[in-house]
Design a protein around this motif. Structure first.
Motif, PDB file in Angstrom:
ATOM      1  N   LEU A  61       0.836  -1.205   0.000  1.00 57.22           N
ATOM      2  CA  LEU A  61       0.000   0.000   0.000  1.00 57.22           C
ATOM      3  C   LEU A  61       0.869   1.253   0.000  1.00 57.22           C
ATOM      4  CD1 LEU A  61      -2.725  -1.021   2.644  1.00 57.22           C
ATOM      5  CD2 LEU A  61      -3.155  -0.560   0.215  1.00 57.22           C
ATOM      6  N   GLU A  97       2.677   1.876  -3.331  1.00 58.28           N
ATOM      7  CA  GLU A  97       1.844   2.426  -4.400  1.00 58.28           C
ATOM      8  C   GLU A  97       1.434   3.861  -4.106  1.00 58.28           C
ATOM      9  OE1 GLU A  97      -1.479  -0.077  -5.198  1.00 58.28           O
ATOM     10  OE2 GLU A  97      -0.264  -1.788  -5.793  1.00 58.28           O
ATOM     11  N   GLY A 119      -4.970   4.425  -0.779  1.00 60.30           N
ATOM     12  CA  GLY A 119      -4.975   2.981  -0.915  1.00 60.30           C
ATOM     13  C   GLY A 119      -6.396   2.462  -0.753  1.00 60.30           C
ATOM     14  N   SER A 144      -9.601  -4.593  -1.291  1.00 55.49           N
ATOM     15  CA  SER A 144      -8.861  -5.383  -2.277  1.00 55.49           C
ATOM     16  C   SER A 144      -7.362  -5.369  -2.009  1.00 55.49           C
ATOM     17  CB  SER A 144      -9.135  -4.863  -3.685  1.00 55.49           C
ATOM     18  OG  SER A 144      -8.697  -3.509  -3.808  1.00 55.49           O
ATOM     19  N   GLY A 145      -6.884  -4.351  -1.256  1.00 56.30           N
ATOM     20  CA  GLY A 145      -5.450  -4.246  -1.027  1.00 56.30           C
ATOM     21  C   GLY A 145      -5.009  -4.760   0.336  1.00 56.30           C
ATOM     22  N   TYR A 146      -5.959  -5.123   1.196  1.00 50.61           N
ATOM     23  CA  TYR A 146      -5.558  -5.553   2.535  1.00 50.61           C
ATOM     24  C   TYR A 146      -6.439  -6.693   3.072  1.00 50.61           C
ATOM     25  CZ  TYR A 146      -3.465  -5.115   7.190  1.00 50.61           C
ATOM     26  OH  TYR A 146      -2.782  -5.365   8.357  1.00 50.61           O
TER      27      TYR A 146
END
Length: 406
Positions: free
Chosen positions: A132, A135, A139, A143-145
């Protein structure tokens, strides 16, 4: 003297529709009115009549009374909350696992004290935070964690490649829909996932629970098991486990991002001194991730408070109402980690269907929250809260996206 009531005689149009509200930032307004009528007829998504039970005492009674059956909610002709998205016999999954003699293997797999598991959870959570940060903000925490963290845990537990997690995860968007009629995509996904898990039984690279199940095929005591039965264990543990753990974690993050009292308690500033672990049961109590009612079918006439429930009628346990019942949890809207009876919540069900993965679910969420709040202490919602889009017609309350900055 109380008189038994039967609001099921009311006209179909008079029955309120259930579920009430998909917004996970507030307790549905209808729950306040249910305090005066804790057993109330509603109309389900499938169009059936059901008794909605909302007081803590009566919810616990339903969950613990064997005259209210989970297995029989899938019987032909039984009134339904929504259409089945899995084969009927899979509804009573843990009962099937126990009956097949597989409970010991499953309980071993979901033990949070399994060697190396806690280290893996911390490393995976840390790696996702690294991604995260790498990027850059904003964030996206679902979907990212939450989703990859939960899917990765269950892939590890089952002993299948973690890179296969996303394809299995996509099936859950359909498998946990609340629809009035059959969903073709659910059946197609089920067949595909069973085929995938069956292949894993013969794959020498498979480890974990699936390898243990595969080895049982050589044991004469387990000659009654088929590959499909073993694959079903893998598919259902992944599905139910990921949707529950990721759903709770996502909604816990919503609480952290929208409630200063929750944030303060989890970061150790709320006076309880317990941090995330000390607040976990209270976090489970206020969590609104369960978007439907826990279904049971009355096997005989049973009195619930002043209401007589007839054999064959559908009963829905409204967990969020029980967990906010002021008769059992005084001042229920206040977040109090030091609440003496916080662990009384019904978020893991109750009775013979009490969730066997309770300890793993708690440890999973504790490590995820501790890692995120420690690494990103300025974590905050990056859109106005009213811009969160809530998934509809789904068994879990979930924001479609959870954009954050730090």
């Amino acid at each position: 003297m109380s008189t038994a009531t039967d609001t099921g005689t009311a006209s179909a149009g008079a029955l309120p529709a259930f579920p009430f509200d998909w917004d996970g930032t507030r307790l549905p307004a209808e729950i306040g009115a249910l305090r005066a009528e804790p057993v109330r007829k509603v109309r389900t998504i499938a169009g059936a009549e059901a008794w909605l039970v909302s007081s803590y005492e009566l919810c616990r009674q339903v969950l613990e009374d064997p005259r209210f059956s989970l297995k029989d909610t899938s019987a032909p002709g039984a009134p339904r909350q929504y259409a089945l998205t899995i084969p009927p016999h899979v509804v009573n999954n843990m009962g099937n696992i126990t009956g097949a003699g597989l409970r010991k293997a499953v309980m071993k797999a979901i033990n949070p004290k399994a060697p190396g598991l806690e280290e893996w959870l911390r490393a995976r959570a840390g790696g996702l935070v690294d991604a995260l940060v790498g990027e850059g903000a904003p964030g996206e925490l679902r979907s990212g964690y939450a989703d990859p963290y939960s899917a990765g845990l269950h892939c590890r537990m089952l002993g299948i490649p973690e890179e296969d997690g996303p394809r299995l995860l996509r099936s859950l968007d359909v498998a946990f829909m609340n629809a009035p009629r059959e969903i073709e995509a659910a059946r197609l996904n089920w067949d595909r996932d069973i085929a995938y898990m069956t292949e894993r039984l013969d794959d020498p690279a498979t480890g974990g629970l699936m390898a243990e199940l595969a080895a049982l095929r050589e044991d004469p005591d387990y000659a009654h098991l088929t590959d499909e039965m073993l694959a079903t264990v893998g598919v259902t543990l992944f599905g139910a486990g990921v949707i529950s753990t990721a759903g709770f974690l996502t909604m816990a993050l919503v609480s952290v991002l929208t409630r200063p009292d929750v944030r303060e308690a989890l970061t150790g500033g709320g006076g309880s001194g317990g941090g995330v672990a000390g607040a976990m049961d209270e976090l489970l109590r206020v969590n609104l991730s369960i978007g439907d009612g826990l279904p049971r079918l009355a096997l005989e006439d049973v009195r619930l408070g002043d209401t007589l429930v007839r054999a064959g009628e559908l009963v829905l346990v409204l967990v969020e109402a029980a967990n906010h019942d002021p008769e059992h949890f005084p001042d229920p809207l206040t977040f109090r980690p030091d609440r003496e009876n916080a662990s009384d919540h019904l978020s893991f069900g109750g009775g013979s269907h009490y969730c066997p993965a309770t300890a793993l679910g708690k440890r999973h969420a504790e490590i995820a929250l501790e890692t995120l709040l420690d690494r990103l202490p300025e974590l905050r919602l990056a859109v106005p809260v009213e811009q969160l889009v809530w998934r509809t017609n789904f068994m879990k309350r979930l924001p479609e996206r959870l954009p954050v900055a730090w």
